[in-house]
Design a protein around this motif. Sequence first.
Motif, short mmCIF file in Angstrom:
data_model
loop_
_atom_site.label_atom_id
_atom_site.label_comp_id
_atom_site.label_asym_id
_atom_site.label_seq_id
_atom_site.Cartn_x
_atom_site.Cartn_y
_atom_site.Cartn_z
N ASP A 35 -11.82 -3.13 2.75
CA ASP A 35 -10.79 -2.58 1.86
C ASP A 35 -11.07 -2.96 0.41
O ASP A 35 -10.85 -2.17 -0.51
CB ASP A 35 -9.42 -3.09 2.31
CG ASP A 35 -8.27 -2.42 1.57
OD1 ASP A 35 -7.78 -1.40 2.06
OD2 ASP A 35 -7.89 -2.92 0.50
N SER A 65 -11.77 -0.83 -3.60
CA SER A 65 -10.85 -1.04 -4.71
C SER A 65 -11.44 -0.51 -6.01
O SER A 65 -12.65 -0.61 -6.25
CB SER A 65 -10.55 -2.54 -4.86
OG SER A 65 -9.77 -2.78 -6.02
N LYS A 116 0.83 -1.20 0.00
CA LYS A 116 0.00 0.00 0.00
C LYS A 116 0.87 1.26 0.00
O LYS A 116 0.54 2.27 -0.65
CB LYS A 116 -0.93 0.00 1.22
CG LYS A 116 -2.03 -1.05 1.16
CD LYS A 116 -2.97 -0.76 -0.01
CE LYS A 116 -4.18 -1.66 0.01
NZ LYS A 116 -5.06 -1.39 1.16
N TYR A 169 -2.08 -1.90 -5.62
CA TYR A 169 -3.37 -2.39 -5.14
C TYR A 169 -3.54 -3.86 -5.51
O TYR A 169 -3.24 -4.27 -6.64
CB TYR A 169 -4.51 -1.56 -5.75
CG TYR A 169 -4.46 -0.11 -5.35
CD1 TYR A 169 -5.02 0.32 -4.15
CD2 TYR A 169 -3.82 0.83 -6.16
CE1 TYR A 169 -4.96 1.64 -3.77
CE2 TYR A 169 -3.74 2.16 -5.79
CZ TYR A 169 -4.32 2.56 -4.59
OH TYR A 169 -4.24 3.88 -4.20
#
Length: 271
Positions: free
Chosen positions: A217, A221, A184, A189
């Motif tokens: 998370d 995306s 990160k 990604y």
Amino acid sequence: MAAFGGRLRSKIQLSLFSLVHHDITRIPIFKDCISSSSSTIQLAFDHPTRSFEYVWHGQQQSYTYFQPRYYHDGRPRGSLWRGKKLIGKEALFVILGLKRVKDDEEKLDNFIKVHVSRLLKMDMVAVLNELERQEEVDLAVKMFWVIQKQDWYQPDVYLYKDLIISLSKSKKMDEAMKLWESMKKENLYPDSQTYTEVIRGFLRFGSPGDAMNIYEDMKQSPDPPDELPFRILLKGLLPHPLLRNKVKQDFEEIFPDQSIYDPPEEIFGLR
């Protein structure tokens, strides 16, 4: 005298080819292959006065069927190392050395400083890939940290992906999260497969809360969502109905045409 010696050599060579031809034709599969051109060979061998070159020309015509194979026919190829063109001697030495001292942290660090740090770029990458292939995950992670310090290093999401998936399958989630945070920081990604394996790893590890954090998370995306990580969560969160209902609602909104199997609640003592 020279002419006699030349004729003698020619006769010897002619006899050798006659012997080879006689032995080959005794093999059934070879006999069928050269049957169509046997008359040419016989004609050449019936005239001893002809030159060696003409007989060899006939021999070449007779064995045009026996060409090298340029495709894999299913037979074993022998030793693994013999086929690894990208692994040099230095890389092989480092791989064996790392595996030999991996249980001694002090010796391992010293070996990395002395031998690993002086490898060339391609050798370092080859060592990393081979350690992953041999499921030496801890050594592969150490190799990655060495690569990351090199001047030529450039962030690569696929290096992270392979290591994170390997660590997740080995239930080494702490190390996986270190790589996750490092990825990160480098503005990389994960893809859907990486999310899937990390979520599966946390569920196997017995940490549904951490699996939900990765799920949240994943929803942020930029890549379009995939169905598989949702289904893994829905299955893994069966003992946690509140968390599962949240994932189920999101799944029904994103994939309205897909169905979800809900097992009877009494299986988990909810009634």
